[in-house]
Design a protein around this motif. Structure first.
Motif, short mmCIF file in Angstrom:
data_model
loop_
_atom_site.label_atom_id
_atom_site.label_comp_id
_atom_site.label_asym_id
_atom_site.label_seq_id
_atom_site.Cartn_x
_atom_site.Cartn_y
_atom_site.Cartn_z
N CYS B 195 -10.96 15.18 0.66
CA CYS B 195 -10.44 16.40 0.71
C CYS B 195 -10.89 17.18 1.84
O CYS B 195 -10.09 17.89 2.61
CB CYS B 195 -10.64 17.46 -0.40
SG CYS B 195 -10.08 16.57 -2.06
N CYS B 196 -12.13 17.25 2.36
CA CYS B 196 -12.46 17.79 3.45
C CYS B 196 -12.00 17.30 4.59
O CYS B 196 -11.66 18.13 5.53
CB CYS B 196 -14.04 17.68 3.59
SG CYS B 196 -14.90 18.63 2.42
N ARG B 197 -11.59 16.06 4.67
CA ARG B 197 -11.20 15.41 5.88
C ARG B 197 -9.50 15.95 6.06
O ARG B 197 -9.17 16.09 7.03
CB ARG B 197 -11.11 13.99 5.84
CG ARG B 197 -12.32 13.55 6.02
CD ARG B 197 -12.50 11.80 6.77
NE ARG B 197 -13.87 11.65 7.04
CZ ARG B 197 -14.62 10.77 6.07
NH1 ARG B 197 -14.24 10.43 5.27
NH2 ARG B 197 -15.84 10.59 6.46
N GLU B 198 -9.04 16.06 4.85
CA GLU B 198 -7.46 16.42 4.98
C GLU B 198 -7.38 17.90 5.55
O GLU B 198 -6.50 18.09 6.28
CB GLU B 198 -7.06 16.47 3.36
CG GLU B 198 -6.53 15.01 3.04
CD GLU B 198 -6.09 14.84 1.53
OE1 GLU B 198 -6.23 13.97 0.93
OE2 GLU B 198 -5.73 16.01 1.00
N VAL B 199 -8.40 18.65 5.04
CA VAL B 199 -8.26 20.05 5.44
C VAL B 199 -8.59 20.34 6.76
O VAL B 199 -8.07 20.98 7.76
CB VAL B 199 -9.14 21.07 4.57
CG1 VAL B 199 -9.20 22.28 5.03
CG2 VAL B 199 -8.54 20.91 3.14
N ALA B 200 -9.75 19.40 7.24
CA ALA B 200 -9.94 19.47 8.70
C ALA B 200 -9.05 19.23 9.47
O ALA B 200 -8.86 19.59 10.59
CB ALA B 200 -11.11 18.54 8.68
N ALA B 201 -8.25 18.34 9.09
CA ALA B 201 -6.98 17.71 10.16
C ALA B 201 -5.90 19.07 10.33
O ALA B 201 -5.58 18.87 11.55
CB ALA B 201 -6.14 16.82 9.23
N GLY B 202 -5.91 19.78 9.52
CA GLY B 202 -5.15 21.15 9.93
C GLY B 202 -5.71 22.24 10.55
O GLY B 202 -5.49 23.37 10.91
N TYR B 203 -7.17 22.04 11.15
CA TYR B 203 -7.92 22.79 11.99
C TYR B 203 -8.47 22.14 13.00
O TYR B 203 -9.76 21.81 13.24
CB TYR B 203 -9.05 23.64 11.18
CG TYR B 203 -8.69 24.51 9.87
CD1 TYR B 203 -8.26 23.95 8.62
CD2 TYR B 203 -8.61 25.75 10.35
CE1 TYR B 203 -7.61 24.92 7.75
CE2 TYR B 203 -8.40 26.71 9.37
CZ TYR B 203 -7.74 26.32 8.35
OH TYR B 203 -7.57 26.99 7.14
N PRO B 204 -7.69 21.75 14.01
CA PRO B 204 -7.95 20.78 15.30
C PRO B 204 -9.15 21.82 16.06
O PRO B 204 -9.84 20.86 16.81
CB PRO B 204 -6.70 20.48 15.87
CG PRO B 204 -5.87 21.54 15.67
CD PRO B 204 -6.25 21.96 14.13
N ASP B 205 -9.19 22.93 15.95
CA ASP B 205 -10.11 23.84 17.03
C ASP B 205 -11.31 23.71 16.34
O ASP B 205 -12.48 24.17 17.09
CB ASP B 205 -9.45 25.04 16.94
CG ASP B 205 -9.42 25.71 15.65
OD1 ASP B 205 -9.50 26.85 15.48
OD2 ASP B 205 -8.71 25.11 14.81
#
Lengths: 353, 359
Positions: B195-205
Motif C-alpha cells: 500500500c505504501c508503494r502504491e501511494v508513493a507512486a503518486g508522489y514522485p517528488d
C-alpha cells in the motif's frame, strides 16, 4: 589440527578430554572468519576439535526441506555448534536455513550479551546487558490468513509451556552468570491475554529464584530508557518480536552486528552459537572481514561448556587488540587485514601463557 | 489537515471549547500547568473537564461524547491496570479506535539547550493508530495457548500512507521511509508495504524507501540523522516513537497528536502515566505545553501557539534560568537544566510577558 592438540596434551602430561564441536563455516565471509577463530583457539591451546559441516537445504523424503543428515548427526552427538553467517537465497523454494536449524533442534532461547567494547567508541558507554528472546513462537509463528480481500490477519501465539521455559532459562542464566536482576518486557496493557500469560509465567518462575530481582516493564518504556541510560538494565526476557527489536537495538548501542555475539539454546542440551551479521559477499575472499562477532560467540560457547579460563583469555586478547587500535579491520576504523588482526590476537594469547 | 468535510468548530462568542481529560499519574498536574498558562496568556479556549477513572465503561463513553461535541481534546494518559480482567480494554485505545483517530503524528526534533548523545535529529513519525497489533482481539483456544490477532487492512494502510505523503509534501520533506517486518510477516506487513508503494507512486517528488524494524532501531541509535519521515503500523510505531523520544531528550519534551477525519486529540508523544514522579512537582511540562501549542494551531489560533511555543523554547535555552539551580528537585528530563517546576513556570510567564509587550 587434532593431532597438534593431542601432541600438546601429551607434552603437558595431563589428560584433558578433547571436546568436539560442530563448526558450520557458512557463506560469504563465513569460511575466513571461521579459519580465524580456529587459529586463535589453536594459539590458546583450547582442548577442542572441530567437525566441519555444511548446511545447504536438501529435500528429504516426502518433499520436506531439511538440513543434511550428516550435519544433524554431528550436532546430535556433539551438542555444541558454532555457526557463521548463512545466505538466505530468495525464491529458492525453501525456508531460511536459520529457521530450519531452529526448528530441527528446537532452539527456544536466543541469548545476546551486549557489552560495550573499550576501544570501539559509540555514543553509549558502560553497556552491560543480556537480552534473552523466546525464539519459537510469538509473532513469528508464521500463521497468516487473508480473511477477505484487503484484510489480513497474523496470529501471535503465546503458550504457557514456551513462556515458562524461556523464563526458567532466563533466571538460570542470571544465576549462573552472577547477574542481579531479570526484567520481563511486555505489552500487557494492550495485549492483555497473550502478554498477560507471558508475564504470569515469568512471575511464577520468579518465585523459585528469590535471590534474583524480578521487574516488569512495558516495551515502550524499555525502549525509551534504553536510549537514555542503558546501564540500568541487566537481563531482559521477552517474547519473540520484542526480542528481535530489542536485541538489535542493544547491538546498535555497542557498535553493530559486527561485534555482537549470539547464542541459541535448544531443548535436549543443544546449543548453537553464531555471528548474526550478514554474509558480506562484497568483501568475501578479500581478507577484509572482521572475525570479532564469531570470536565473541565462540567465547560464549566456551563459557557454556565450562571452559571459563580459556574464554577469558581469548576475550581479553580480543578486547586488548581493539583497545590498542594499532591493528584493526576496516569496519572498526583501521586498515589491517583479517589475517593480521587474527595474528595480533594469537600473539597476545600466546604471550599470556 | 486531511479532511474532506470539516465539522464546525465548537466556537461561541469567539471562544473555543476543548475537552480536557486529566488521566492518571502526572496527567492532572501537567494539564493544570497548561490551564494556568492559557489563563495567564488570555488564550480564548475554555476547557470542558471529563474525568475517566472508574472501572465501568461510563466514564470513557462520556469522554468520547464530549470529544464528539467539541471536536478537539487535550488528554493525559489513562492507566490500564493488569489486575482487572482481560475484558477491561485499555481506555486510551478505546478512545482512539472509537473516534477513528487513525494517524498518530510525532515530530522529534533536537531542541536547543538540551544535551543529548545525538544532534541534528529531525524526524516525523506517522504511526497507524487503530489497527495492527492493537486490535485487542485475543482468545484462548486451548488452555495454555493464547492467540492474539494482528489485523492489517488495505483501507487503513492506504489511508495512513496517504496521510504520511500528504504531510511530507505539506512540510516540504524529501523522503518517506516505511518501517515493517515483511520478511517474516509476509502477508500482513507485506500488504502494508505494498500500500505504501502504491501511494508513493503518486508522489514522485518524494523519495520512498523501506526498512526492516530491527535494522531501523539499530540505525536510530547509531545514525538517526539519516531519517526524515517514517510511516509504520501500530506496534513498530510504539517502539520507534519511544526510541526517538529518548534520543531527543526524554518523554518530557516531545508532544504528540492523534488525528482522525473529524476529531483531533493532543497528548504527550510517549503516553506515559508517570506514576513514580506524580505529585512531586518535578514532571516536565514541556511536552504537554508543546502539545497544547499543536492544539492551538489546529484551532487556527496561530498567534497564541507561536507565542507560547517561543516562550517554552526560550525558557529552555535561556542562560539566566540555568543559574537558578536546585540540587534537590530536578525536572524529570535528563539534559535539561536542573530546575524546580515553579521556577521554570515563572520564567515561562516572564517570556510570555515580554512577547506580549512587544506585540
Amino acid at each position: 589440527m587434532a593431532s597438534n592438540a593431542w601432541r600438546s596434551m601429551v607434552r603437558t602430561g595431563r589428560f584433558v578430554r578433547l571436546q568436539t564441536v560442530t563448526l558450520i563455516p557458512g557463506d560469504g565471509i563465513g569460511p575466513e572468519i571461521s579459519v580465524a577463530v580456529m587459529k586463535i583457539f589453536e594459539a590458546a591451546k583450547v582442548p577442542i576439535q572441530w567437525e566441519e559441516r555444511n548446511v545447504t537445504a536438501i529435500q528429504g523424503p516426502g518433499g520436506r526441506w531439511m538440513i543434511p543428515p550428516d550435519c544433524k548427526e554431528s550436532m546430535d552427538r556433539t551438542l555444541i555448534g558454532l555457526k557463521g553467517p548463512l545466505k538466505t537465497p530468495i525464491a529458492a523454494g525453501h525456508p531460511s536455513m536459520n529457521l530450519l536449524l531452529r526448528k530441527t533442534f528446537d532452539l527456544y532461547a536466543n541469548v545476546r550479551p551486549c557489552v560495550s567494547i573499550e576501544g570501539y567508541k559509540t555514543p553509549y558507554t558502560d553497556v552491560d546487558l543480556v537480552t534473552i528472546r523466546e525464539n519459537t513462537e510469538g509473532e513469528y509463528s508464521g500463521i497468516e490468513h487473508i480473511i477477505v480481500d484487503g484484510v489480513v490477519q497474523s496470529i501471535k501465539l503465546i503458550t504457557e509451556d514456551a513462556s515458562r521455559r524461556i523464563a526458567e532459562y532466563a533466571f538460570e542464566y542470571a544465576r549462573n552468570n552472577q547477574r542481579n536482576s531479570v526484567t520481563a518486557v511486555h505489552k500487557a496493557n494492550i495485549m492483555r491475554m497473550s502478554d498477560g500469560l507471558f508475564l504470569r509465567k515469568c512471575r511464577e518462575v520468579a518465585e523459585n529464584f528469590k535471590d534474583i530481582k524480578f521487574t516488569e516493564m512495558y516495551l515502550d518504556t524499555v525502549c525509551l530508557n534504553m536510549v537514555q541510560d542503558p546501564t540500568q538494565f541487566d537481563v531482559l526476557v521477552m517474547p519473540n518480536l520484542y526480542g528481535d527489536i530489542l536485541s538489535d537495538l542493544c547491538a546498535g548501542l555497542i557498535g553493530g552486528l559486527g561485534v555482537t555475539p549470539s547464542g541459541n539454546i535448544g531443548a535436549n542440551g543443544v546449543a548453537i552459537f553464531e555471528s548474526v551479521h550478514g554474509t558480506a559477499p562484497d568483501i568475501a575472499g578479500l581478507d577484509m572481514a572482521n572475525p570479532t562477532a564469531l570470536l565473541l560467540s565462540a567465547v560464549m560457547m566456551l563459557r557454556h561448556m565450562g571452559m571459563h579460563d580459556y574464554g577469558k583469555k581469548i576475550e581479553t586478547a580480543c578486547f586488548d587488540t581493539i583497545r590498542d587500535k594499532k591493528v584493526l579491520t576496516g569496519d572498526l576504523g583501521g586498515k589491517s587485514k583479517c589475517s593480521e588482526f587474527t595474528e595480533e590476537i594469537c600473539r597476545r594469547v600466546r604471550d599470556m601463557d | 489537515i486531511l479532511a474532506t468535510r470539516v465539522p464546525p468548530p465548537a466556537k461561541y462568542g469567539g471562544r473555543h471549547t476543548v475537552t480536557l481529560i486529566p488521566g492518571d499519574g502526572i496527567g492532572p498536574e501537567l494539564l493544570n500547568h497548561v490551564r494556568e498558562l492559557f489563563r495567564f496568556s488570555c488564550v480564548p479556549v475554555d476547557f470542558e473537564v471529563v474525568n475517566v477513572c472508574s472501572a465501568t465503561e461510563d466514564d470513557i463513553n462520556n469522554a468520547i461524547t464530549a470529544i464528539r461535541r467539541n471536536g478537539v481534546a487535550l488528554k493525559g494518559n489513562i492507566e490500564t491496570l493488569h489486575t482487572l480482567p482481560a475484558s477491561h480494554k485499555s481506555r486510551n485505545n478505546l478512545l482512539r479506535t472509537t473516534l477513528d483517530l487513525y494517524a498518530n503524528v510525532m515530530h522529534c526534533k533536537s531542541l536547543p539547550g538540551v544535551q543529548t548523545r545525538h544532534n541534528n535529529i529531525d524526524i516525523m513519525i506517522i504511526r497507524e493508530n487503530t489497527e495492527g497489533e492493537y486490535s485487542s482481539l485475543e482468545h484462548e483456544s486451548v488452555s495454555g495457548v493464547v492467540e492474539c490477532l494482528k489485523i492489517i487492512t488495505r483501507t487503513n494502510s492506504l489511508r495512513i500512507a496517504e496521510y504520511a505523503f500528504k504531510l511530507a509534501r505539506e512540510k516540504g520533506r524529501k523522503r518517506v521511509t516505511a518501517v515493517h517486518k515483511a520478511n517474516i510477516m509476509k502477508l500482513g506487513d507485506g500488504l502494508f508495504l505494498q500500500c505504501c508503494r502504491e501511494v508513493a507512486a503518486g508522489y514522485p517528488d518524494i523519495a520512498f524507501d523501506a526498512m526492516i524494524v530491527d535494522n531501523t532501531t539499530m540505525q536510530l541509535v547509531s545514525k538517526p540523522q539519516q531519517f526524515d519521515v517514517m510511516v509504520m503500523p501500530n506496534l513498530y510505531g510504539n517502539v520507534v516513537s519511544n526510541v526517538c523520544a529518548g534520543l531527543v531528550g526524554g518523554p518530557g519534551l516531545v508532544p504528540g497528536a492523534n488525528y482522525g477525519r473529524d476529531y483531533a486529540v493532543f497528548e504527550t508523544a510517549t503516553r506515559n502515566t508517570g506514576k513514580s514522579i506524580a505529585d512531586r512537582n518535578i514532571a516536565n511540562p514541556t511536552a504537554m505545553l508543546l502539545a497544547s501549542c499543536m492544539m492551538l494551531d489546529h484551532l487556527k489560533l496561530h498567534d497564541y501557539a507561536t507565542m507560547i511555543r517561543n516562550a517554552v523554547l526560550t525558557t529552555m535555552n535561556e542562560t539566566q534560568v540555568s543559574q537558578v539551580l536546585s540540587p534537590h528537585c530536578t525536572i524529570h528530563s535528563p539534559g535539561v537544566y536542573s530546575l524546580r517546576t515553579p521556577e521554570w513556570r515563572s520564567s515561562l510567564r516572564h517570556c510570555i510577558s515580554v512577547q506580549e509587550a512587544s506585540l
